[in-house]
Design an enzyme around this catalytic site. Structure first.
Site, PDB file in Angstrom:
ATOM      1  N   ARG A 278       0.834  -1.190   0.000  1.00 48.46           N
ATOM      2  CA  ARG A 278       0.000   0.000   0.000  1.00 48.46           C
ATOM      3  C   ARG A 278       0.877   1.251   0.000  1.00 48.46           C
ATOM      4  NH1 ARG A 278      -4.979  -1.845   4.068  1.00 48.46           N
ATOM      5  NH2 ARG A 278      -5.410  -3.788   2.936  1.00 48.46           N
ATOM      6  N   ARG A 293       1.522   1.519  10.347  1.00 49.54           N
ATOM      7  CA  ARG A 293       1.140   1.937   8.998  1.00 49.54           C
ATOM      8  C   ARG A 293       2.373   1.847   8.100  1.00 49.54           C
ATOM      9  NH1 ARG A 293      -3.313   5.163   7.570  1.00 49.54           N
ATOM     10  NH2 ARG A 293      -3.559   5.758   9.754  1.00 49.54           N
ATOM     11  N   GLU A 365      -7.395  -0.372  14.532  1.00 56.18           N
ATOM     12  CA  GLU A 365      -7.930  -1.432  13.682  1.00 56.18           C
ATOM     13  C   GLU A 365      -6.934  -2.578  13.493  1.00 56.18           C
ATOM     14  OE1 GLU A 365      -8.703  -2.371   9.003  1.00 56.18           O
ATOM     15  OE2 GLU A 365      -8.680  -0.278   9.621  1.00 56.18           O
ATOM     16  N   SER A 368     -10.960  -6.235   9.639  1.00 56.24           N
ATOM     17  CA  SER A 368     -12.067  -5.583   8.971  1.00 56.24           C
ATOM     18  C   SER A 368     -12.814  -6.641   8.186  1.00 56.24           C
ATOM     19  CB  SER A 368     -11.534  -4.493   8.028  1.00 56.24           C
ATOM     20  OG  SER A 368     -12.589  -3.872   7.343  1.00 56.24           O
ATOM     21  N   ARG A 406       0.250  -6.226  11.597  1.00 61.28           N
ATOM     22  CA  ARG A 406      -0.084  -5.234  12.624  1.00 61.28           C
ATOM     23  C   ARG A 406      -0.447  -5.881  13.963  1.00 61.28           C
ATOM     24  NH1 ARG A 406      -4.344  -0.336  11.636  1.00 61.28           N
ATOM     25  NH2 ARG A 406      -2.793   0.230  10.063  1.00 61.28           N
TER      26      ARG A 406
END
Length: 441
Positions: A278, A293, A365, A368, A406
């Site tokens: 990403r 991140r 988070e 999801s 994460r």
């Protein structure tokens, strides 16, 4: 894209969805007008093409009659030649008109498709309206540790990772730049343990394990809904016309593209393990410390194909499997219902699970799960035989995270001890081979 039939039959529902997402509801009227132009131009094209086919047959018949008359020396040969010539002229004119109308119809189809691709999936009733901060907390599970009562100040995951010889950000930046890292020693083993635990749970629940491609063609990325409005967040390999995927959801959505699949025995469920990439466009200054991140990470992703009427129940099943995984790593977490404006195009509803991060004093988070209804499958032409026996119909697709890099953040911070060691959750020990992670210095 959304179902054009839904938009024709219930435009107010689509307008309400657009408003909830914070998007322009006026596009509904633009689509309806474009749809009318498309249908009108297509009707004119098909009518004229039918006339062209009839005239072409007349040309053949007129030419045959003229040839017979000429060979026989018939007195009306000249008249028949003139009739054949008139028919040929008319056929040629109709051919040009048909080509022009076909071009108009194609342009109308392209206009309609372009407008439809700008509309996100129609949200499910009950999804909160608003943006990123308008989520609704559905449930909070577990109680954060009181480190002050235990008599020590917790370290963040990077400080712990460096003491354990588990994370090396400095050399990651040297090799790849900002937001790259090395997982070393027990850090690498911890990630593998988490992902293997997730894959073991998934296969135990009947998922088919998959190691997926991490590059995808533009039509697959577009079909999955990942380059409509956020193409700047995706890495593109221009020389090869390929994209690096940010989740195995893309590859799994494309797995049955242009296929008719059998769902008579229930949903088809896949668990994809892949590296994910990403660009994190727009995240400058956010989460610059550690591995929360980053540009590259690993993930095990659940993906389900099911019948549309079963999608909401399947969504709850995916959420329950995420709960099961989070219980295994023994961290406090909460479940939130994401607001419409923060859903992303393909999702009609999304639940996030957020783990408690002690040093940040907030939930972040870690999983999801999204119900994409028929949005992706319609774009990718994935169908099933209609159970009612009337041809085929579009299926529904759903996805959900089981573990990612994460999760290391949550494990390290929530299970740290005063001496800088980290107690390994019981469920991870068979996969990691350690009960405690100890500082190397």
């Amino acid at each position: 894209m959304i179902d054009i039939k839904l938009l024709r039959d219930d435009p107010d529902r689509v307008r309400a969805s657009q408003l909830a997402r914070g998007e322009d509801p006026g596009i509904v009227d633009a689509i309806l007008a474009a749809d009318e132009r498309r249908r009108s131009s297509l009707g004119e094209f098909e009518s004229l093409r039918a006339e062209q086919k009839a005239v072409s047959k007349d040309v053949g018949a007129a030419m045959a009659a003229f040839q017979r008359a000429r060979r026989a020396g018939a007195p009306d040969a000249d008249h028949l030649e003139e009739t054949a010539h008139t028919a040929r002229t008319r056929a040629a004119r109709l051919s040009e008109e048909v080509k022009a109308l076909e071009s108009v119809a194609d342009a109308a189809e392209a206009e309609l498709t372009g407008l439809l691709r700008r509309v996100g999936n129609v949200i499910i009733d009950g999804v909160p309206s608003g943006g990123e901060d308008d989520y609704v907390v559905l449930e909070t599970i577990g109680t954060p540790r009181d480190f002050a009562a235990e008599g020590f100040e917790p370290l963040d995951h990077l400080a712990l990772g460096e003491r354990l010889g588990a994370i090396d950000m400095e050399r990651g930046a040297k090799v790849g730049g900002a937001r790259f890292y090395y997982l070393t020693g027990v850090g690498a083993l911890l990630e593998l343990a988490l992902l293997n635990l997730a894959m073991a749970q998934a296969t135990g629940a009947g998922f088919t394990p998959m190691i997926t491609p991490t590059m995808a063609r533009p039509e697959i990325m577009l079909g999955a809904g990942f380059i409509d409005a956020h193409a700047e967040e995706v890495y593109r390999l221009e020389a090869d016309d390929l994209y690096l995927t940010g989740t195995s959801e893309v590859a799994l959505a494309g797995y049955h593209a242009d296929e008719i699949i059998d769902l008579s025995a229930g949903p088809r469920r896949y668990a994809g393990w892949s590296a994910c990439y990403r660009r994190e466009a727009g995240s400058h200054g956010k989460d610059t410390r550690g591995i929360i991140r980053v540009h590259q990470f690993h993930k095990v992703e659940m993906f389900s194909y099911c019948r549309p009427e079963e999608a909401e129940a399947e969504h709850q099943r995916l959420l329950d499997w995420e709960r099961e995984m989070l219980a295994k790593i023994e961290v406090p977490y909460r479940i939130i219902d994401i607001a419409a404006g923060d859903l992303g195009g393909p999702a009609a509803r999304k639940f996030d699970c957020e783990a408690w991060v002690p040093t940040q004093g907030k939930y972040r988070e870690v999983t999801s799960t999204s119900n994409c209804t028929t949005f992706q499958a319609r774009r990718l032409n994935t169908r099933e035989r209609d159970p009612n026996g009337s041809g085929t119909r579009t299926v529904a697709t759903l996805n959900g995270t089981l573990a990612t890099t994460r999760w290391i953040v949550a494990v390290l911070e929530n299970h740290q001890q005063p001496d800088g060691s980290v107690v390994v959750p019981d469920a991870l020990r068979p996969f990691l081979g350690l009960d405690v992670l100890k500082p190397i210095a």
